[in-house]
Scaffold this active site. Structure first.
Site, PDB file in Angstrom:
ATOM      1  N   ASP A 185      84.733 -36.293 -53.930  1.00 11.08           N
ATOM      2  CA  ASP A 185      84.683 -35.094 -54.766  1.00 11.08           C
ATOM      3  C   ASP A 185      85.648 -35.138 -55.934  1.00 11.08           C
ATOM      4  OD1 ASP A 185      86.884 -35.053 -53.127  1.00 11.08           O
ATOM      5  OD2 ASP A 185      86.817 -32.879 -52.750  1.00 11.08           O
ATOM      6  N   GLU A 211     100.236 -38.511 -47.065  1.00 14.81           N
ATOM      7  CA  GLU A 211     100.495 -39.470 -48.151  1.00 14.81           C
ATOM      8  C   GLU A 211     101.897 -40.061 -48.048  1.00 14.81           C
ATOM      9  OE1 GLU A 211      97.620 -36.327 -49.692  1.00 14.81           O
ATOM     10  OE2 GLU A 211      99.488 -36.391 -48.555  1.00 14.81           O
TER      11      GLU A 211
END
Length: 405
Positions: A251, A350
């Site tokens: 996306d 992350e």
């Protein structure tokens, strides 16, 4: 008319006559020579030589109807042929007698008396063509044309799941990857089973891909992307794929410049990512602050600064795949598999993952130079609570049909 006919009677040597006479014979020197074999001539050598010639001629031509004489003549012709062939092949001189000057191909022009103007005389230097240099230059240009450095492979990892806009996102990302120069590998990961609709889209894009299935059970939606990325990392480690690994969600929006800069990464590269804030009323930057290619800081706020070590988005970094399966090359302290953690809170996957790849900012590379350009966007514009159509096709396009007046 009177005709004069001169008859010559043959000599019959053994025929008796009626009057009782005997046959007479005409003696000649040649007959005596043939009969007695003696020569009264003062040149016995030449006489005997003549006798041999006469016998040869008589044997070759006079008795041509004799079968034995015919074979003898054939043998003699064969002997003379072989003798002539050997004489023709034998050299009558030595090779040293032939000198190189006897075969000189130099063309000497005939002398012509022409007077030239000294000013119009052109020096010979101006007409000398350096053919050797021209050949070397052409060869060097050919080497430059065919000498190239092979491009690094880009390994794009995309987790996906069934939703209303899945086909739109995969087609959009597939068309972008189609414009990236090869080699590039697109690894699309789905949960539990590989759907036929996803496989059909991947085949139509024309990009080299691998359709991977994550079989790990997960009830939490937050951990779904973590497990899918870990499945791709295990595949890369197991097959020892060499290239630059990049996590690209379907996306997000990407530029071609981003994929070009990925091939310049040696170990770990990072860049700023533009995204919308949670309120969707302003855009913020998340990523490194660079001085050239050196990372010297991060775009963040005070709250995030206290919680995270590295402030970067999941689509804002890439790394060399050999870090996963060759720890000795990068001097990793441990050979434990590198994976994303599903035990941390959302937004911390992350930083915990990057801590397994590098120790600090000194092992990072900022790209592009100065980290001054935005190369991808994370907008979060997907509408929620949309009904997922079966097979990605609407069975009924229009609920109401209005007649034309």
């Amino acid at each position: 008319m009177a005709s004069i006919r001169r008859t010559q009677s043959p000599a019959y040597h053994d025929r008796p006559y009626q009057n009782g006479g005997t046959s007479f014979s005409v003696s000649s020197p040649s007959q005596k020579l043939l009969s007695n074999g003696k020569c009264s001539s003062p040149l016995p050598f030449f006489s005997s030589y003549g006798v041999g010639i006469r016998r040869f001629v008589a044997g070759a031509f006079l008795q041509k109807y004799s079968r034995k004489v015919w074979r003898r003549s054939a043998y003699r012709c064969l002997v003379f042929f072989l003798l002539g062939f050997l004489l023709g092949m034998s050299p009558f001189g030595e090779v040293e007698d032939i000198k190189s000057q006897d075969f000189s191909f130099e063309i000497k022009p005939s002398p012509v008396n022409v007077k030239l103007d000294p000013e119009s005389v052109v020096k010979r230097e101006d007409f000398v063509l350096d053919t050797v240099n021209l050949g070397v230059e052409r060869q060097s240009k050919t080497k430059e044309r065919f000498s190239f450095i092979p491009k690094k492979q880009i390994i794009v990892v995309t987790p996906t799941y069934n939703r209303a806009l899945q086909a739109f996102y995969l087609n959009r990302l597939g068309q972008v990857l189609r414009l990236v120069p090869p080699p590039i590998l697109w690894m699309v990961v789905e949960m539990n089973v590989a759907s036929m609709e996803t496989a059909e889209i991947l085949r139509k894009t024309g990009v080299m891909y691998r359709h991977i299935v994550c079989t790990k059970n997960s009830t939490n939606v937050k951990d779904r992307g973590v497990h899918q990325r870990n499945a791709a990392l295990e595949h890369i480690e197991h097959h020892k794929l060499d290239g630059i690994v990049y996590f690209a969600d379907d996306d997000n929006i990407y530029s071609l410049e981003l994929f070009k800069s990925l091939r310049e990464i040696s170990r770990f590269g990072t860049w700023p990512v533009a995204m919308l804030a949670q309120s969707k009323n302003k855009a913020i930057l998340e990523g490194p602050v660079c001085n050239g290619s050196q990372v010297i800081g991060w775009h963040t706020n005070e709250k995030s600064k206290r919680l995270r070590r590295f402030h970067v988005d999941m689509s804002g970094f890439a790394f060399n795949s050999t870090i996963l399966w060759d720890p000795k090359k990068w001097r990793r302290p441990t050979s434990a598999p590198i994976q994303q953690l599903d035990t941390v809170k959302e937004g911390f996957q992350e930083t915990t993952f990057i801590e397994q790849l590098v120790e600090d900012e000194s092992q990072m590379e900022g790209t592009p130079a100065g980290c001054s350009r935005i190369m991808n966007w994370h907008l979060h514009l997907e509408a929620r609570n949309l009904v997922y159509p079966r097979g990605w096709l609407l069975q009924k396009n229009l609920d109401v049909v209005l007649p034309i007046k």
